[in-house]
Design a protein around this motif. Structure first.
Motif, short mmCIF file in Angstrom:
data_model
loop_
_atom_site.label_atom_id
_atom_site.label_comp_id
_atom_site.label_asym_id
_atom_site.label_seq_id
_atom_site.Cartn_x
_atom_site.Cartn_y
_atom_site.Cartn_z
N PHE A 34 3.66 -20.23 -0.01
CA PHE A 34 2.68 -21.27 0.29
C PHE A 34 3.40 -22.60 0.32
N PRO A 35 2.84 -23.57 1.04
CA PRO A 35 3.50 -24.87 1.14
C PRO A 35 3.47 -25.63 -0.18
N ASN A 36 4.39 -26.55 -0.32
CA ASN A 36 4.50 -27.37 -1.53
C ASN A 36 3.57 -28.57 -1.42
N VAL A 37 2.29 -28.30 -1.25
CA VAL A 37 1.26 -29.33 -1.17
C VAL A 37 0.14 -28.91 -2.10
N TYR A 38 -0.12 -29.73 -3.10
CA TYR A 38 -1.16 -29.42 -4.08
C TYR A 38 -2.18 -30.54 -4.11
N THR A 39 -3.45 -30.16 -4.17
CA THR A 39 -4.54 -31.12 -4.24
C THR A 39 -5.04 -31.19 -5.68
N HIS A 40 -5.20 -32.40 -6.18
CA HIS A 40 -5.68 -32.59 -7.56
C HIS A 40 -7.19 -32.53 -7.58
N ARG A 41 -7.73 -31.66 -8.47
CA ARG A 41 -9.17 -31.55 -8.63
C ARG A 41 -9.51 -31.55 -10.10
N LYS A 42 -10.72 -31.96 -10.41
CA LYS A 42 -11.20 -31.97 -11.80
C LYS A 42 -12.22 -30.85 -11.97
N VAL A 43 -12.21 -30.25 -13.17
CA VAL A 43 -13.22 -29.26 -13.53
C VAL A 43 -13.99 -29.79 -14.72
N THR A 54 -8.78 -54.43 -6.24
CA THR A 54 -7.35 -54.14 -6.26
C THR A 54 -6.94 -52.86 -6.97
N PRO A 55 -7.66 -52.34 -7.98
CA PRO A 55 -7.15 -51.13 -8.61
C PRO A 55 -7.07 -49.98 -7.61
N ASP A 56 -5.89 -49.39 -7.51
CA ASP A 56 -5.67 -48.31 -6.57
C ASP A 56 -6.25 -47.02 -7.12
N GLU A 57 -6.78 -46.23 -6.24
CA GLU A 57 -7.28 -44.92 -6.63
C GLU A 57 -6.08 -44.03 -6.90
N GLU A 58 -6.27 -43.07 -7.79
CA GLU A 58 -5.19 -42.15 -8.08
C GLU A 58 -4.97 -41.27 -6.87
N PRO A 59 -3.71 -40.92 -6.59
CA PRO A 59 -3.47 -40.04 -5.45
C PRO A 59 -4.07 -38.66 -5.70
N ARG A 60 -4.47 -38.01 -4.64
CA ARG A 60 -5.10 -36.70 -4.77
C ARG A 60 -4.20 -35.57 -4.29
N VAL A 61 -3.16 -35.86 -3.53
CA VAL A 61 -2.29 -34.83 -2.99
C VAL A 61 -0.88 -35.04 -3.54
N PHE A 62 -0.27 -33.95 -4.02
CA PHE A 62 1.03 -34.03 -4.66
C PHE A 62 1.97 -32.97 -4.10
N ALA A 63 3.27 -33.23 -4.25
CA ALA A 63 4.32 -32.26 -3.95
C ALA A 63 5.12 -32.07 -5.23
N LEU A 64 5.24 -30.83 -5.67
CA LEU A 64 5.99 -30.55 -6.90
C LEU A 64 7.48 -30.73 -6.64
N TYR A 102 8.32 -26.11 -8.26
CA TYR A 102 7.79 -25.36 -7.13
C TYR A 102 8.38 -23.95 -7.09
N GLN A 103 9.67 -23.85 -7.36
CA GLN A 103 10.32 -22.53 -7.39
C GLN A 103 9.75 -21.67 -8.51
N GLN A 104 9.44 -22.27 -9.65
CA GLN A 104 8.81 -21.52 -10.74
C GLN A 104 7.46 -20.98 -10.30
N ARG A 105 6.68 -21.79 -9.58
CA ARG A 105 5.37 -21.34 -9.11
C ARG A 105 5.51 -20.17 -8.12
N ILE A 106 6.49 -20.26 -7.22
CA ILE A 106 6.71 -19.18 -6.26
C ILE A 106 7.14 -17.91 -6.98
N ASP A 107 8.06 -18.03 -7.96
CA ASP A 107 8.53 -16.86 -8.71
C ASP A 107 7.38 -16.23 -9.50
N LYS A 108 6.55 -17.05 -10.12
CA LYS A 108 5.41 -16.52 -10.89
C LYS A 108 4.45 -15.77 -9.97
#
Length: 186
Positions: free
Chosen positions: A4-13, A137-147, A152-158
Motif C-alpha cells: 500500500f502507498p505511504n500515505v496515511y490519513t489522520h482520523r479521530k475515534v 492565523t492558527p493553522d489547522e493540523e495536517p490530516r495526511v502524513f507520510a511515515l 513504513y517498512q515495519q508496517r509493510i513487514d507486519k
C-alpha cells in the motif's frame, strides 16, 4: 503480498474506542489509516508532530485556494470599511452646509466634536481587527502524513507477516495438506 502507498490519513475515534499507541502504548484516540483501509494503527497526537516519525503531506493547491479565499475576504472587508467612511464624509459635508447659517464659532466647536468620535471609531475598529486576525492565523493540523522509511517498512513487514500467518492457518485446516496413512498392506 499486500502493498500500500505511504500515505496515511489522520482520523479521530471516540475516547471509549481508544487503543494503545503503536509507539508508546499509551491510550490514544488518533488513528492513521492508509487508502482503501488496507492498514491502520493507533498513534498519539504527539508522535504526529515528531519529524522523526512522519512528515505531513501538504496539498499546495488547497493551501493556495485557502490563501486566495482569505485575501478576497480581506479585500471585501476593506472595501466595506472604505464605503462606510465615504458615507460618513458625505454626512459631515451635509451637516456643514446646514450649519453655515450658524456662527463660525459654533462651527469650529462642532468640527472638533465630530473629529473626536471618528478617532474613537477608528480605535475601536483597530481593536476589533486584531482579535479577528488572531483567530484566523492558527493553522489547522495536517490530516495526511507520510511515515518515515523505517516505520513504513515495519508496517509493510507486519502486514506481510499477518498475511502469511493467515495463509498458513488456512493450509492447516485443509485435510489434503498432510499425507494419508496407507490403507493397504505392503
Amino acid at each position: 503480498m499486500a502493498s500500500f502507498p505511504n500515505v496515511y490519513t489522520h482520523r479521530k475515534v471516540a475516547d471509549t474506542a481508544s487503543k494503545p499507541c503503536e509507539i508508546c502504548y499509551k491510550p490514544s484516540a488518533s488513528v492513521l489509516v492508509s487508502p482503501e483501509n488496507k492498514d491502520f494503527f493507533y498513534v498519539c497526537s504527539g508522535h504526529l508532530k515528531d519529524r522523526g516519525f512522519c512528515s505531513p503531506i501538504i496539498d499546495e493547491a488547497a493551501v493556495a485556494a485557502k490563501k486566495k479565499k482569505e485575501m478576497e475576504a480581506e479585500v471585501e472587508r476593506v472595501r466595506k470599511e472604505f464605503e462606510e467612511k465615504q458615507k460618513k464624509k458625505k454626512e459631515k459635508e451635509k451637516e456643514k452646509e446646514k450649519s453655515k447659517d450658524k456662527d463660525k464659532d459654533k462651527d469650529k466647536k462642532d468640527e472638533k466634536e465630530e473629529e473626536k468620535p471618528d478617532e474613537k471609531i477608528t480605535l475601536l475598529t483597530l481593536a476589533q481587527k486584531k482579535p479577528e486576525e488572531v483567530t484566523a492565523t492558527p493553522d489547522e493540523e495536517p490530516r495526511v502524513f507520510a511515515l518515515k522509511k523505517s516505520f513504513y517498512q515495519q508496517r509493510i513487514d507486519k502486514k506481510r507477516n499477518a498475511d502469511i500467518a493467515k495463509r498458513n492457518r488456512e493450509r492447516l485446516q485443509n485435510p489434503n495438506l498432510f499425507p494419508q496413512v496407507p490403507k493397504s498392506l505392503p
